[in-house]
Design a protein around this motif. Structure first.
Motif, mmCIF file in Angstrom:
data_model
loop_
_atom_site.group_PDB
_atom_site.id
_atom_site.type_symbol
_atom_site.label_atom_id
_atom_site.label_comp_id
_atom_site.label_asym_id
_atom_site.label_seq_id
_atom_site.Cartn_x
_atom_site.Cartn_y
_atom_site.Cartn_z
ATOM 1 N N TRP A 1 5.350 25.873 -6.396
ATOM 2 C CA TRP A 1 6.091 25.905 -7.659
ATOM 3 C C TRP A 1 6.785 24.580 -7.957
ATOM 4 C CZ3 TRP A 1 11.444 25.661 -8.533
ATOM 5 C CH2 TRP A 1 11.832 25.959 -9.842
ATOM 6 N N LEU A 2 7.307 23.943 -6.924
ATOM 7 C CA LEU A 2 8.063 22.703 -7.124
ATOM 8 C C LEU A 2 7.183 21.466 -7.216
ATOM 9 C CD1 LEU A 2 11.065 23.228 -4.686
ATOM 10 C CD2 LEU A 2 11.105 23.307 -7.179
ATOM 11 N N ALA A 3 5.950 21.517 -6.727
ATOM 12 C CA ALA A 3 5.102 20.330 -6.658
ATOM 13 C C ALA A 3 4.033 20.364 -7.734
ATOM 14 C CB ALA A 3 4.441 20.236 -5.285
ATOM 15 N N GLY A 4 3.520 19.160 -8.053
ATOM 16 C CA GLY A 4 2.368 19.061 -8.940
ATOM 17 C C GLY A 4 2.726 18.682 -10.361
ATOM 18 N N THR A 5 1.759 18.083 -11.036
ATOM 19 C CA THR A 5 1.968 17.636 -12.415
ATOM 20 C C THR A 5 2.002 18.791 -13.402
ATOM 21 O OG1 THR A 5 -0.429 17.318 -12.615
ATOM 22 C CG2 THR A 5 0.880 15.396 -11.991
ATOM 23 N N ASN B 1 10.798 11.757 -4.338
ATOM 24 C CA ASN B 1 11.855 12.072 -3.385
ATOM 25 C C ASN B 1 12.131 13.581 -3.321
ATOM 26 O OD1 ASN B 1 12.279 9.301 -2.789
ATOM 27 N ND2 ASN B 1 13.471 9.115 -4.677
ATOM 28 N N ILE B 2 13.190 13.947 -2.657
ATOM 29 C CA ILE B 2 13.630 15.345 -2.612
ATOM 30 C C ILE B 2 14.540 15.577 -3.817
ATOM 31 C CG2 ILE B 2 14.901 17.065 -1.299
ATOM 32 C CD1 ILE B 2 14.195 15.541 1.226
ATOM 33 N N LYS B 3 14.097 16.453 -4.725
ATOM 34 C CA LYS B 3 14.856 16.637 -5.961
ATOM 35 C C LYS B 3 15.820 17.827 -5.901
ATOM 36 C CE LYS B 3 12.153 14.359 -9.508
ATOM 37 N NZ LYS B 3 11.587 14.466 -10.862
ATOM 38 N N TYR B 4 15.532 18.764 -5.000
ATOM 39 C CA TYR B 4 16.359 19.960 -4.959
ATOM 40 C C TYR B 4 16.786 20.267 -3.533
ATOM 41 C CZ TYR B 4 14.077 20.655 -9.470
ATOM 42 O OH TYR B 4 13.603 20.482 -10.740
ATOM 43 N N ASN C 1 0.826 -1.209 0.000
ATOM 44 C CA ASN C 1 0.000 0.000 0.000
ATOM 45 C C ASN C 1 0.860 1.259 0.000
ATOM 46 O OD1 ASN C 1 -2.159 -1.736 0.127
ATOM 47 N ND2 ASN C 1 -2.702 -1.276 2.240
ATOM 48 N N LEU C 2 1.957 1.226 0.760
ATOM 49 C CA LEU C 2 2.847 2.384 0.819
ATOM 50 C C LEU C 2 3.528 2.635 -0.522
ATOM 51 C CD1 LEU C 2 4.518 1.875 4.324
ATOM 52 C CD2 LEU C 2 2.918 3.681 3.669
ATOM 53 N N ILE C 3 3.897 1.548 -1.207
ATOM 54 C CA ILE C 3 4.545 1.708 -2.514
ATOM 55 C C ILE C 3 3.571 2.348 -3.498
ATOM 56 C CG2 ILE C 3 5.492 0.458 -4.485
ATOM 57 C CD1 ILE C 3 6.662 -1.553 -2.514
ATOM 58 N N MET C 4 2.316 1.897 -3.480
ATOM 59 C CA MET C 4 1.311 2.481 -4.358
ATOM 60 C C MET C 4 1.107 3.963 -4.038
ATOM 61 S SD MET C 4 -0.748 1.909 -6.879
ATOM 62 C CE MET C 4 -0.941 0.125 -6.934
ATOM 63 N N GLY D 1 4.369 10.501 -5.953
ATOM 64 C CA GLY D 1 5.542 10.826 -6.749
ATOM 65 C C GLY D 1 5.170 11.431 -8.085
ATOM 66 N N ILE D 2 4.126 10.884 -8.716
ATOM 67 C CA ILE D 2 3.676 11.419 -9.999
ATOM 68 C C ILE D 2 3.103 12.821 -9.818
ATOM 69 C CG2 ILE D 2 1.943 11.122 -11.810
ATOM 70 C CD1 ILE D 2 2.343 8.116 -11.533
ATOM 71 N N LEU D 3 2.367 13.012 -8.699
ATOM 72 C CA LEU D 3 1.737 14.311 -8.470
ATOM 73 C C LEU D 3 2.734 15.371 -8.024
ATOM 74 C CD1 LEU D 3 -1.519 13.214 -6.604
ATOM 75 C CD2 LEU D 3 -1.341 14.059 -8.951
#
Length: 435
Positions: free
Chosen positions: A296-300, A257-260, A242-245, A251-253
């Motif tokens: 600004w950093l989050a979201g599709t 992870n932390i990218k910056y 469930n956690l992986i899902m 992650g898609i939204l």
């Protein structure tokens, strides 16, 4: 000892050394030394104010496990697959006999009385419901409702979510039914329907009570009251899946992870126009900047981002400390996540008791040709379903004896897969009695 509440007691009352004792149960998902060793209730059931046997510390163990699998893509389909294997082609009636070689055999049998009773009690629906209870919670509570007009009992399932064993069931033989078991804000004890336990040795007793309940379960060591399904032991694997899902969804939204890494001087907002700013204004400027940066950093909608930074020069002409955005590398590859996902699903399939290939978690890794799957399906049906079938058929066979059938038994009309050159449909009738 004076009881102050449902779990609170005053010991050595009236003395200088009086103390409080608070009763605590096992963890919500079991594992403590309670009424039942696994997935049990209070440590000391004799001090429990409930007049039924608690199922789990919050008396809501089935609800907790259901909530766990409603967010999982695999468990429920596996339970349905197991149900279908147990059900086969449904319940049939068979007469015991001996063939010419002296070997015992079961011959299909029916008559008008059996047909009428099967229709009246909706036998196939009852059997499906019993199997669903069996694979879900491992406890099947059957209601026996006497029909004086036809002098038989109609069988139906009492949902395990709303059925409990009476606290004195060992002596008084009683089961309690209340739709709000496990929902303490809505639970009212006076609304509980108390039904006597079915007595297989005294049919007149059952008839006189009109409605009784029987409880079919396997006797698991350390579980004197409620059994539990094997897949309940895969709680950690289910939660991991469930956690992986959830991780991939977020992650898609929002980006994996932390990218910056964003580095800024601590006094970045301490001044404005060369003048110092009050502490509350500094705090607000940091908060506003953080909120805007998160959006600004989050979201599709914000992919392939770029950032414009305005900076000041010092007297030496060099850039003063400003916002520094450093991209971070994700060291965990998609393959690593996929391996965790596969491991979790294999553990879940094993806990349900279905071979991994049949569970669909071993694609492309051998043992998945048509003939191999047929062999595994036959193995699964013949060797991993008899106990399930015995327990779910038990009330039906008990009722057949009440109706006067001594040599007639209820059994599952199984399905045996064959090669297509034997039967174009790829299957033929077989029999698995579950006895």
């Amino acid at each position: 000892m004076l009881q102050l509440g449902s779990n609170l007691y005053l010991m050595n009352q009236g003395t200088s050394s009086a103390s409080l004792l608070q009763m605590t149960g096992g963890p919500s998902y079991g594992g403590g030394a309670g009424i039942d060793t696994s997935f049990g209730g209070s440590y000391w059931p004799q001090l429990d104010l409930l007049d039924h046997v608690r199922w789990g510390f919050g008396d809501n163990q089935p609800n907790l496990m259901r909530k766990l699998i409603t967010r999982n893509t695999m468990v429920r389909p596996l339970l349905e697959s197991l149900r279908d294997m147990i059900y086969g082609s449904g319940v049939g009636f068979f007469k015991r006999s001996v063939d010419a070689k002296g070997q015992p055999q079961l011959v299909p049998y029916t008559d008008a009385l059996l047909d009428e009773w099967s229709e009246a009690t909706e036998l196939q629906d009852y059997f499906i419901s019993a199997i669903n209870q069996r694979v879900d919670t491992a406890n099947v509570f059957t209601r026996w409702e006497f029909d004086p007009r036809d002098n038989w009992f109609k069988l139906s399932v009492s949902d395990s979510f709303s059925t409990r064993i009476g606290a004195m069931a060992g002596r008084s033989g009683e089961y309690h039914v209340n739709p709000y078991f496990g929902h303490f804000p809505s639970f009212i004890s006076s609304d509980t329907d108390r039904i006597k336990a079915f007595n297989r040795l005294d049919w007149e007793y059952n008839k006189a009570r009109t409605v009784t309940i029987s409880h079919a379960k396997e006797n698991i060591a350390g579980q004197p009251h409620y059994a539990f399904a094997s897949w309940w032991c895969a709680q950690d694997a289910i939660e991991l899946a469930n956690l992986i899902m959830a991780f991939h969804k977020n992650g898609i939204l929002n980006g994996y992870n932390i990218k910056y890494l964003i580095r800024m001087p601590q006094d970045y907002f301490d001044s404005q126009g060369g003048r110092s700013v009050e502490a509350k204004d500094t705090k607000k400027r940091w908060g506003d900047f953080s909120d805007n940066l998160s959006k600004w950093l989050a979201g599709t909608d914000n992919v392939n981002k770029s950032m414009l930074i305005k900076y000041l020069r010092g007297t030496d002409g060099k850039m003063l400390d400003n916002v520094d955005v450093v991209p971070l590398k994700n060291e965990m590859s998609d393959d690593a996540y996929d391996k965790v996902w596969q491991t979790a699903h294999q553990s879940i399939a094993n806990s349900v008791g279905i071979l991994p290939t049949l569970a669909g978690v071993n694609p492309g890794k051998g043992n998945d040709s048509g003939s191999q799957i047929r062999v595994m399906a036959d193995f699964q049906s013949e060797y991993r379903t008899p106990i399930h079938r015995y327990l779910t058929l038990k009330p039906i066979n008990q009722h057949l004896k009440f109706m006067g059938y001594k040599d007639v038994v209820a059994a599952v009309k199984g399905v045996q897969l064959t090669t297509l050159d034997v039967d174009p449909n790829g299957k033929q009738a077989s029999l698995n009695t579950g006895q």
